[in-house]
Design an enzyme around this catalytic site. Sequence first.
Site, PDB file in Angstrom:
ATOM      1  CG  ASP A 130     -10.830  -3.267  12.749  1.00  0.00           C
ATOM      2  OD1 ASP A 130     -10.484  -2.625  11.748  1.00  0.00           O
ATOM      3  OD2 ASP A 130     -11.990  -3.242  13.205  1.00  0.00           O
ATOM      4  CG  ASN A 155      -4.134  -1.973   9.672  1.00  0.00           C
ATOM      5  OD1 ASN A 155      -3.818  -2.184  10.833  1.00  0.00           O
ATOM      6  ND2 ASN A 155      -4.057  -2.900   8.730  1.00  0.00           N
ATOM      7  NE  ARG A 199     -11.003   2.394  13.201  1.00  0.00           N
ATOM      8  CZ  ARG A 199     -11.478   1.378  13.895  1.00  0.00           C
ATOM      9  NH1 ARG A 199     -11.970   1.572  15.104  1.00  0.00           N
ATOM     10  NH2 ARG A 199     -11.455   0.151  13.398  1.00  0.00           N
ATOM     11  CG  HIS A 241      -3.624  -1.353   5.077  1.00  0.00           C
ATOM     12  ND1 HIS A 241      -4.493  -1.829   6.031  1.00  0.00           N
ATOM     13  CD2 HIS A 241      -4.405  -0.701   4.167  1.00  0.00           C
ATOM     14  CE1 HIS A 241      -5.737  -1.498   5.718  1.00  0.00           C
ATOM     15  NE2 HIS A 241      -5.707  -0.797   4.590  1.00  0.00           N
ATOM     16  CB  SER A 264     -12.880 -10.171   5.238  1.00  0.00           C
ATOM     17  OG  SER A 264     -13.439  -9.003   4.678  1.00  0.00           O
ATOM     18  CB  SER A 265     -15.118 -12.982   1.211  1.00  0.00           C
ATOM     19  OG  SER A 265     -15.711 -13.284   2.435  1.00  0.00           O
ATOM     20  NE  ARG A 288     -11.469  -2.549   3.856  1.00  0.00           N
ATOM     21  CZ  ARG A 288     -10.888  -2.254   4.993  1.00  0.00           C
ATOM     22  NH1 ARG A 288      -9.729  -1.649   5.008  1.00  0.00           N
ATOM     23  NH2 ARG A 288     -11.447  -2.550   6.149  1.00  0.00           N
ATOM     24  CG  LEU A 343       3.031 -19.998  15.268  1.00  0.00           C
ATOM     25  CD1 LEU A 343       2.132 -19.979  16.498  1.00  0.00           C
ATOM     26  CD2 LEU A 343       3.487 -18.572  14.943  1.00  0.00           C
ATOM     27  CB  SER A 361     -16.121  -8.795  10.833  1.00  0.00           C
ATOM     28  OG  SER A 361     -16.435  -7.612  11.511  1.00  0.00           O
ATOM     29  CD  GLU A 411     -13.692 -17.443  27.666  1.00  0.00           C
ATOM     30  OE1 GLU A 411     -14.093 -16.285  27.884  1.00  0.00           O
ATOM     31  OE2 GLU A 411     -14.331 -18.465  27.985  1.00  0.00           O
TER      32      GLU A 411
HETATM   33  C1  FPP Z   1      -8.278  -3.600   9.160  1.00  0.00           C
HETATM   34  O1  FPP Z   1      -7.941  -2.261   9.259  1.00  0.00           O
HETATM   35  C2  FPP Z   1      -7.251  -4.374   8.511  1.00  0.00           C
HETATM   36  C3  FPP Z   1      -7.372  -4.989   7.309  1.00  0.00           C
HETATM   37  C4  FPP Z   1      -8.563  -4.913   6.441  1.00  0.00           C
HETATM   38  C5  FPP Z   1      -6.328  -5.769   6.757  1.00  0.00           C
HETATM   39  C6  FPP Z   1      -5.355  -6.345   7.729  1.00  0.00           C
HETATM   40  C7  FPP Z   1      -4.081  -6.307   7.050  1.00  0.00           C
HETATM   41  C8  FPP Z   1      -2.876  -6.148   7.617  1.00  0.00           C
HETATM   42  C9  FPP Z   1      -2.622  -6.166   9.053  1.00  0.00           C
HETATM   43  C10 FPP Z   1      -1.733  -5.943   6.762  1.00  0.00           C
HETATM   44  C11 FPP Z   1      -1.682  -6.877   5.639  1.00  0.00           C
HETATM   45  C12 FPP Z   1      -1.126  -8.179   6.034  1.00  0.00           C
HETATM   46  C13 FPP Z   1      -1.083  -9.153   5.140  1.00  0.00           C
HETATM   47  C14 FPP Z   1      -0.333 -10.415   5.427  1.00  0.00           C
HETATM   48  C15 FPP Z   1      -1.798  -8.987   3.869  1.00  0.00           C
HETATM   49  P1  FPP Z   1      -8.929  -1.235   8.606  1.00  0.00           P
HETATM   50  O2  FPP Z   1      -8.346  -0.818   7.310  1.00  0.00           O
HETATM   51  O3  FPP Z   1     -10.305  -1.787   8.542  1.00  0.00           O
HETATM   52  O4  FPP Z   1      -8.854  -0.069   9.643  1.00  0.00           O
HETATM   53  P2  FPP Z   1      -9.997   0.982   9.989  1.00  0.00           P
HETATM   54  O5  FPP Z   1     -11.178   0.182  10.485  1.00  0.00           O
HETATM   55  O6  FPP Z   1      -9.376   1.811  11.064  1.00  0.00           O
HETATM   56  O7  FPP Z   1     -10.277   1.733   8.730  1.00  0.00           O
END
Ligand code: FPP
Length: 257
Positions: A29, A31, A33, A46, A74-75, A80, A140, A205, A216
């Site tokens: 989480d 990206n 911000r 992202h 997520s679903s 967005r 892995l 979430s 944990e």
């Molecule tokens: C949350 O940041 C992140 C996501 C909703 C997507 C996570 C995706 C990646 C790390 C990149 C994509 C990777 C693949 C393999 C598809 P946010 O946008 O909710 O950030 P914010 O809460 O700061 O706005």
Amino acid sequence: MAPISNPGPEALASQAGGGAPAHVAIIMDGNGRWAAARGLPRFEGHRRGVEALRRTVRSAIDLGIRYLTVYSFSSENWRRPAQEVSDLMGLLKRFIRNDLADLHRNQVRVRIAGTREGLSDEIKSLLSEAESLTRDNAGLTLVVAFNYGSRQEIAEAAAALARDVAAGKIDASAITPEALAARLYTHGVPDPDLVIRTSGEVRLSNFLLWQAAYSEFVFTPVLWPDFDRAALESAIAEFHARDRRFGGVSVRVGASA
Ligand code: FPP
């Protein structure tokens, strides 16, 4: 009352041994911000998030983590703006196209957790390709939670059980936690020992609600694009400082009882 499902031997060993936890799950989480703080478009956050994911997979392999689950879409993320949804789909496609061969070379086994419903044929076939190419790898296991929602997952498992009962394949008395877990997207994957959420948010979430019963939790203020090996090691150190009891008594090595 029937006993609740117990932690597997891997969970106990990973706590007692002081090594890496067997299974680490991450809510990536922050990206948006990260990008906003730099005056950049969300897409750039992202894109840098994918780089952080690559780093984390490498670190997980180095640290001997056996399972890494990442919450990629997520679903609820369909809510967005269309452009951002399309960007995230594009990044997944690029991630599989660019990184699959490298993951395969490194013996990574890819599993996808989520529903294929609503995904394009192109994405569905890339996800299947990633799973089938790496199926027999022994390194892995990377579980990519994509188009994933935990309540939906549990509801689907309950529906599968109901169908099996209706078809006479199993008796209702055979509905146990293990029987339900065997019908989750994550069947065969041990429960996460450690769930990390970046960006300072403190909630699940709709992520691994069933599987995280005894996990944990480590919540770090680090924004996902900045997440690196040091941040992972610091979360693991915090994990080792915890005293996991699984509803019983202490399993921490050196604990007197
Ligand atoms: C949350 O940041 C992140 C996501 C909703 C997507 C996570 C995706 C990646 C790390 C990149 C994509 C990777 C693949 C393999 C598809 P946010 O946008 O909710 O950030 P914010 O809460 O700061 O706005």
